[in-house]
Scaffold this active site. Structure first.
Site, PDB file in Angstrom:
ATOM      1  N   THR A   1      27.258  44.398  37.916  1.00 29.14           N
ATOM      2  CA  THR A   1      27.249  43.162  37.134  1.00 29.14           C
ATOM      3  C   THR A   1      26.595  42.015  37.887  1.00 29.14           C
ATOM      4  OG1 THR A   1      29.182  43.843  35.896  1.00 29.14           O
ATOM      5  CG2 THR A   1      28.793  41.489  36.017  1.00 29.14           C
TER       6      THR A   1
ATOM      7  N   SER B   1      27.856  50.738  38.191  1.00 22.41           N
ATOM      8  CA  SER B   1      28.473  51.585  39.225  1.00 22.41           C
ATOM      9  C   SER B   1      29.167  52.813  38.634  1.00 22.41           C
ATOM     10  CB  SER B   1      29.437  50.787  40.102  1.00 22.41           C
ATOM     11  OG  SER B   1      30.611  50.460  39.413  1.00 22.41           O
TER      12      SER B   1
ATOM     13  N   THR C   1      31.655  46.480  40.376  1.00 22.66           N
ATOM     14  CA  THR C   1      33.057  46.416  40.805  1.00 22.66           C
ATOM     15  C   THR C   1      33.874  47.616  40.322  1.00 22.66           C
ATOM     16  OG1 THR C   1      33.696  45.154  38.848  1.00 22.66           O
ATOM     17  CG2 THR C   1      33.065  43.894  40.816  1.00 22.66           C
ATOM     18  N   ASP C   2      33.408  48.281  39.252  1.00 22.68           N
ATOM     19  CA  ASP C   2      34.249  49.327  38.649  1.00 22.68           C
ATOM     20  C   ASP C   2      34.586  50.450  39.627  1.00 22.68           C
ATOM     21  OD1 ASP C   2      34.412  48.009  36.281  1.00 22.68           O
ATOM     22  OD2 ASP C   2      32.933  49.223  35.223  1.00 22.68           O
TER      23      ASP C   2
HETATM   24  N1  ASP Z   1      30.374  47.989  34.866  1.00 22.43           N
HETATM   25  C1  ASP Z   1      30.073  47.150  35.998  1.00 22.43           C
HETATM   26  C2  ASP Z   1      29.805  48.033  37.201  1.00 22.43           C
HETATM   27  O1  ASP Z   1      30.715  48.503  37.814  1.00 22.43           O
HETATM   28  C3  ASP Z   1      31.180  46.208  36.258  1.00 22.43           C
HETATM   29  C4  ASP Z   1      30.958  45.273  37.421  1.00 22.43           C
HETATM   30  O2  ASP Z   1      30.047  45.353  38.194  1.00 22.43           O
HETATM   31  O3  ASP Z   1      31.789  44.367  37.517  1.00 22.43           O
HETATM   32  O4  ASP Z   1      28.689  48.249  37.549  1.00 22.43           O
END
Ligand code: ASP
Length: 323
Positions: A12, A58, A91-92
């Site tokens: 993100t 991710s 973050t995932d």
């Molecule tokens: N779906 C995103 C990822 O993990 C969420 C994020 O980055 O916060 O790439």
């Protein structure tokens, strides 16, 4: 002056969507050069180099990409004058890769993961501050030898223990567990807990020559969960992690099925805090291993790496107990 190398993988932090909105966006859109050029000015103590390793959400990370990333970090840490690393990442699955790197990367140079909860195009996007903070965590002398770190929303976490704990808030990682090591504010790090030399705390898995990691699946227990799901997974795995209730628990029908399996089974929990140490009646044939403080997604990584070294129950249990 410290040379900090940014390795961008997507997420993100590199996401774009409708201007101002915090949801409905695509992760992994911006190039790392665009992120760097949007940073506030750095002081004279750091200089940056950067590369685009991947540009994915991710959830599309793979263990193959993880292996490539470890190789790349080892090359840069050993063969170049880089002083520290910042890895931008979604973050995932950040709590998975941070754990994986913490038991496989062998360098004293700081490796700091960061990302954001809001895409770059949103109001109050959090990515640039997280990136800026992470650069200064990576450049800080006190970060050396701290193993892999995650820097997020002003907090410095241990990569081993950190866990994502919010689906949308910008303070998205958990500082209540022993994962919070300290804070960062305006380029200054405040460490309150440290891990000491990484090698004494973490098993190091040497991935030299490893091209594929053993498949380990996670299966989730809930009331009346059918036990045939265990057979389906066990048929294609070298090991299993059960995300059980409480202290890694499940029903009698699961106990019967699991005790007959020829592969190791780690008992983790869907409860976020605490630890699992006992095997007890869950282990009539001694093929289950308690996850201790690891949540299921990290226990799965450790079992996969441990299976590179041994299939012996006692040795696997030992690795879990001391990881
Ligand atoms: N779906 C995103 C990822 O993990 C969420 C994020 O980055 O916060 O790439």
């Amino acid at each position: 002056m410290k040379k900090i190398h940014i390795i961008a993988t997507g997420g993100t932090i590199a996401g774009l969507g409708e201007a101002g909105r915090t949801s409905d966006y695509n992760a992994g859109q911006l190039d790392v050069s665009e992120l760097i050029s949007a940073l506030p000015p750095l002081d004279g103590t750091v200089r940056l180099t950067f590369e685009q390793f991947s540009n994915v959400d991710s959830n599309d990370m793979t263990m193959g990409l993880w292996l490539g990333l470890v190789k790349r970090i080892h090359y840069l840490a050993n063969e170049t004058d880089v002083d520290g690393f910042v890895i931008t990442h979604g973050t995932d699955t950040m709590d998975e890769i941070s754990y994986f790197l913490s038991v496989t990367v062998q360098t004293d140079k700081p490796v700091v993961l960061t990302g954001s909860m809001r895409p770059a195009s949103s109001t109050s996007a959090d990515g640039l501050l997280n990136l800026y903070d992470s650069i200064y965590v990576a450049a800080n002398d006190a970060s050396r030898g701290q193993n892999v770190l995650v820097c997020f929303c002003g907090t410095i976490y241990s990569g081993r223990n950190v866990i994502k704990s919010s689906t949308f808030q910008v303070d998205a990682f958990d500082g209540r567990t022993p994962s919070c090591l300290g804070y960062i504010q305006d380029r200054r790090c405040f460490y309150y807990n440290t891990f000491g030399p990484s090698a004494t705390r973490h098993p190091q898995f040497d991935l030299d020559g490893v091209t594929v990691l053993p498949r380990v699946d996670v299966i989730y227990y809930y009331t009346d969960a059918p036990s045939d799901i265990i057979d389906i997974h066990a048929a294609s795995c070298r090991g299993l992690v059960v995300c059980g209730t409480g202290a890694g628990n499940y029903s009698q029908s699961w106990i019967n099925k699991i005790s007959a399996l020829p592969i190791p089974v780690v008992r983790a929990s869907r409860v976020m805090n605490g630890m699992i140490t006992k095997t007890g009646h869950f282990d009539p044939t001694s093929n289950t291993i308690p996850a201790y403080t690891l949540p299921p997604q990290k226990a799965r990584i450790l079992l996969s790496l441990a299976l590179l070294q041994t299939e012996d129950y006692g040795q696997l249990k030992d690795i879990f107990e001391h990881s």
